[in-house]
Design a protein around this motif. Structure first.
Motif, mmCIF file in Angstrom:
data_model
loop_
_atom_site.group_PDB
_atom_site.id
_atom_site.type_symbol
_atom_site.label_atom_id
_atom_site.label_comp_id
_atom_site.label_asym_id
_atom_site.label_seq_id
_atom_site.Cartn_x
_atom_site.Cartn_y
_atom_site.Cartn_z
ATOM 1 N N GLU A 1 0.835 -1.198 0.000
ATOM 2 C CA GLU A 1 0.000 0.000 0.000
ATOM 3 C C GLU A 1 0.880 1.262 0.000
ATOM 4 O O GLU A 1 0.649 2.213 -0.745
ATOM 5 N N THR B 1 -5.285 4.235 -6.062
ATOM 6 C CA THR B 1 -6.128 3.595 -5.051
ATOM 7 C C THR B 1 -5.731 2.131 -4.962
ATOM 8 O O THR B 1 -5.697 1.434 -5.982
ATOM 9 N N THR C 1 -6.609 -1.497 -3.518
ATOM 10 C CA THR C 1 -7.718 -2.285 -2.967
ATOM 11 C C THR C 1 -7.228 -3.698 -2.665
ATOM 12 O O THR C 1 -6.644 -4.359 -3.534
ATOM 13 N N THR D 1 -8.333 -7.457 -1.282
ATOM 14 C CA THR D 1 -9.476 -8.323 -1.009
ATOM 15 C C THR D 1 -8.970 -9.617 -0.378
ATOM 16 O O THR D 1 -8.332 -10.425 -1.058
#
Ligand code: NI
Length: 404
Positions: free
Chosen positions: A287, A302, A304, A306
């Motif tokens: 990140e 961005t 993401t 999961t």
């Protein structure tokens, strides 16, 4: 050591039902269905169970949960609950792969294939149910048999657990037919066997411009390329060489035309680990890397994440018991040693709830064309391994239920 009476019966029944198991595998192989779409598969499994006189329920739209009730004198307590209860699980879904094996029983469905061998899992488990049903006079408890949908999309196990499939279950056994393990052998070692399976996606926002005037925009494609390089470095430089970890970027999309600088881009991929702390560290590191690279180029990104299935750990006591069962029914030479794999498996969801073991049933045999990896369009198995898988599960169920 001489075979016990129950092992002798399992071997006899195995020999008797081997052609049935192979025939079932071919039938299911020809009709692959994707996760939560296993309508035909479910009907066929139910039909086979009807033919055996085995009761079942269908808690979800697809998949079947059957019950084999022991009839040994002490199988049930006075209040009607079983002395012990074991769950056996087989997954039943296929993959969006175009089959290229040319086998006579190849997929009849365009673009879908049992390329992970779940057809074999259904067939082996039907063989197991037959053996258990015919030896139920010696079963000292109850066997719950789970034909689970949607393993490939990491959803079926969770859905069935929410539907209560583990209620009253003491332990669970599952198996995967496996191309990295030699046909005729089975691996059931304790500890980490399959990986934490997580997914990520990065969306990059730059600014598009004329391809001849690059200074007027922010090239999202260049930013994405830098990110790909930077992310590779995380595993090679930040992770101990003694820790298994994989970071794979499987997709990178950017651009619309030759003379237009890309305004947006995205990349996506998967991260595999065993260690739960490393799982968190990698996510944080990625990140930060994504954010800093974007900032350096004047773009925005961005990230993401999961989370998928947690790593699969075999319980030491269950693994030891499974190895005894394998040696009993297939002989000590059938005990395989396999280091495990960084692929994922939603059987780990069950193991969060109850102790259990997941075995790799070897099906590798280069002479039979059975040496392609799982998920390959050429994937195939040595079918002579199937009935061994059926017998091991039956022996294991007997052994567990007979325990104190
Ligand atoms: Ni699979």
């Amino acid at each position: 050591m001489a075979d016990s009476a129950i092992t002798l019966r399992i071997k006899e029944l195995g020999a008797q039902w081997e052609p049935y198991v192979i025939e079932q595998r071919r039938k299911f192989h020809a009709h692959p269905e994707l996760g939560f779409e296993e309508v035909w598969t479910t009907e066929e499994i139910a039909r086979e169970l009807d033919a055996m006189g085995v009761p079942y329920e269908r808690p979800l739209d697809t998949g079947v949960v059957a019950t084999v009730k022991g009839t040994a004198p002490d199988a049930y307590r006075a209040d009607g609950t079983p002395r012990r209860r074991i769950a056996l699980r087989a997954d039943i879904d296929a993959l969006p792969v175009q089959e290229m094996t040319g086998a006579p029983y190849a997929s009849e469905v365009e673009g879908k294939m049992h390329a992970c061998g779940h057809d074999a899992h259904i067939a082996m488990m039907l063989g197991t149910v037959r053996v258990l049903q015919e030896t139920r006079d010696a079963l000292r408890g109850e066997v719950r048999v789970i034909f689970q949908p949607a393993e490939e999309i990491s959803s079926g196990a969770r859905a069935l657990i929410e539907a209560g499939v583990l209620e009253g279950v003491d332990t669970i056994y599952g198996a995967h037919i496996w191309s990295d393990v030699k046909a005729g052998t089975v691996s059931a070692e304790s500890g980490p066997r399959m990986a934490n399976t997580d997914w990520f996606r990065v969306d990059i926002d730059g600014a598009s411009a004329h391809g001849a005037m690059p200074h007027k925009g922010v090239d999202a494609l260049v930013v994405g390329a830098e990110m790909i390089d930077a992310l590779q470095v995380i595993v090679s430089r930040d992770v101990s060489p003694f820790e298994p970890a994989v970071l794979t970027i499987g997709e990178f999309h950017a651009g619309v035309a030759k003379n237009v600088m890309a305004g947006t881009a995205y990349l996506s991929g998967t991260v595999r680990t065993f260690n739960p702390e490393l799982r968190v560290q990698l996510r944080e590191r990625m990140e930060r890397m994504v954010r800093m690279v974007a900032e350096a180029f004047g773009a925005e990104a961005t990230f993401t994440w999961t989370p998928g299935n947690a790593a699969l750990y075999n319980d030491p006591a269950c693994a030891a018991r499974a190895q005894k069962s394998i040696a009993a029914v297939l002989g000590p030479q059938a005990l395989a040693h396999y280091e495990g794999t960084l692929s994922g498996e939603d059987f780990s969801e069950y193991l969060h709830e109850v102790p259990g073991v997941f075995a790799f049933v070897g099906a590798r045999n280069p002479e039979a064309g059975a040496d392609y990896p799982q998920h390959s369009c050429f994937y195939n198995i040595d079918e002579s391994a199937l009935v061994g898988g059926s017998m091991v599960a039956a022996q294991y169920a007997h052994d567990f239920l007979a325990g104190e």
